[in-house]
Design an enzyme around this catalytic site. Structure first.
Site, short mmCIF file in Angstrom:
data_model
loop_
_atom_site.label_atom_id
_atom_site.label_comp_id
_atom_site.label_asym_id
_atom_site.label_seq_id
_atom_site.Cartn_x
_atom_site.Cartn_y
_atom_site.Cartn_z
N GLU A 170 37.95 27.20 29.90
CA GLU A 170 37.34 26.17 30.76
C GLU A 170 36.14 26.68 31.53
OE1 GLU A 170 40.49 24.84 33.25
OE2 GLU A 170 40.24 26.45 34.72
N HIS A 171 35.92 27.99 31.55
CA HIS A 171 34.78 28.51 32.29
C HIS A 171 33.49 28.49 31.47
CE1 HIS A 171 37.92 30.84 34.81
NE2 HIS A 171 37.66 29.67 35.33
N HIS B 80 38.99 36.54 23.60
CA HIS B 80 38.14 35.57 24.29
C HIS B 80 36.69 35.81 23.91
CE1 HIS B 80 41.07 33.96 27.36
NE2 HIS B 80 41.76 34.93 26.79
N CYS C 220 34.16 34.44 25.12
CA CYS C 220 33.26 34.50 26.29
C CYS C 220 33.15 35.93 26.81
CB CYS C 220 33.70 33.54 27.38
SG CYS C 220 35.30 33.91 28.12
N GLN D 211 44.01 31.02 29.78
CA GLN D 211 45.15 31.56 29.02
C GLN D 211 46.44 31.57 29.86
OE1 GLN D 211 44.45 35.14 26.77
NE2 GLN D 211 46.63 35.65 26.76
ZN ZN Z 1 35.42 32.07 29.48
#
Ligand code: ZN
Length: 192
Positions: free
Chosen positions: A83-84, A151, A153, A123
């Protein structure tokens, strides 16, 4: 033919087109012509968990059963979006529970994972939501969930640490209170 009523999703292609311009692209060039629609459909699919509930997914598959040994479903693959950054995180999920008179069809557990994975997630929250959903639906003696994930990201940007796995767990009921139950679960998860 009259156009269908605007759905919430109808704005995504326009937004993607603007995004392409912001990124310095030309949305009218051949390779990008269908991109706004494709991205829109992909995002809708990857977030279709918002339109689903656990009760829908497991309805008709919860059975009264006197079975009191641990039930474990290992290596459930999942794909989610953080979500970031709205970038993928993905890996596998291990789910165990100790029934108390009720069991759920095994094929439903991956679907429960999907309900929560197909949303914008963290997570830690994904792990907890899966555990709490099964706890609520089955009222078992306990539930354990372990999630291992990569991840993008973290791997593609920022610290750029490729291949690192993040591991989270959530233990409820006897999985939390009884070290032997927890140890049995973690041992089964680790075993190949
Ligand atoms: Zn992220």
């Amino acid at each position: 033919m009259a156009k269908a009523k605007p759905q919430p999703g109808d704005h995504i292609p326009e937004l993607v087109e603007s995004l392409l311009v912001e990124l310095g692209e030309d949305p009218s060039r051949q390779g990008l012509k269908g991109t706004p629609d494709r991205v829109s459909r992909a995002l809708r699919e990857l977030t279709d968990g918002y339109g689903m509930s656990v009760s829908q997914v497991i309805s008709g598959a919860v059975f009264d059963q006197d079975y009191d040994e641990m039930v474990l479903v290992k290596d459930i693959p999942f794909y989610s979006l953080c979500e970031h950054h709205m970038l993928p995180f993905f890996g596998s999920c291990h789910v165990g529970y100790l029934p108390k008179g009720r069991v759920v069809g095994l094929s439903k557990i991956p679907r429960v994972v999907g309900v929560f994975a197909h949303r914008l997630q963290l997570q830690e929250r994904l792990t907890r939501e899966i555990a709490e959903a099964l706890n609520g639906a089955l009222e078992p003696k306990g539930v354990g969930v372990v999630v291992e994930a990569r991840h993008l990201c973290m791997e593609m940007r920022g610290v750029q640490k490729p291949g690192g796995q993040m591991i989270t767990s959530c233990m409820l009921g006897t999985f939390r209170k009884d070290p032997r139950t927890r140890a049995e679960f973690l041992d089964l998860v680790r075993r190949n």
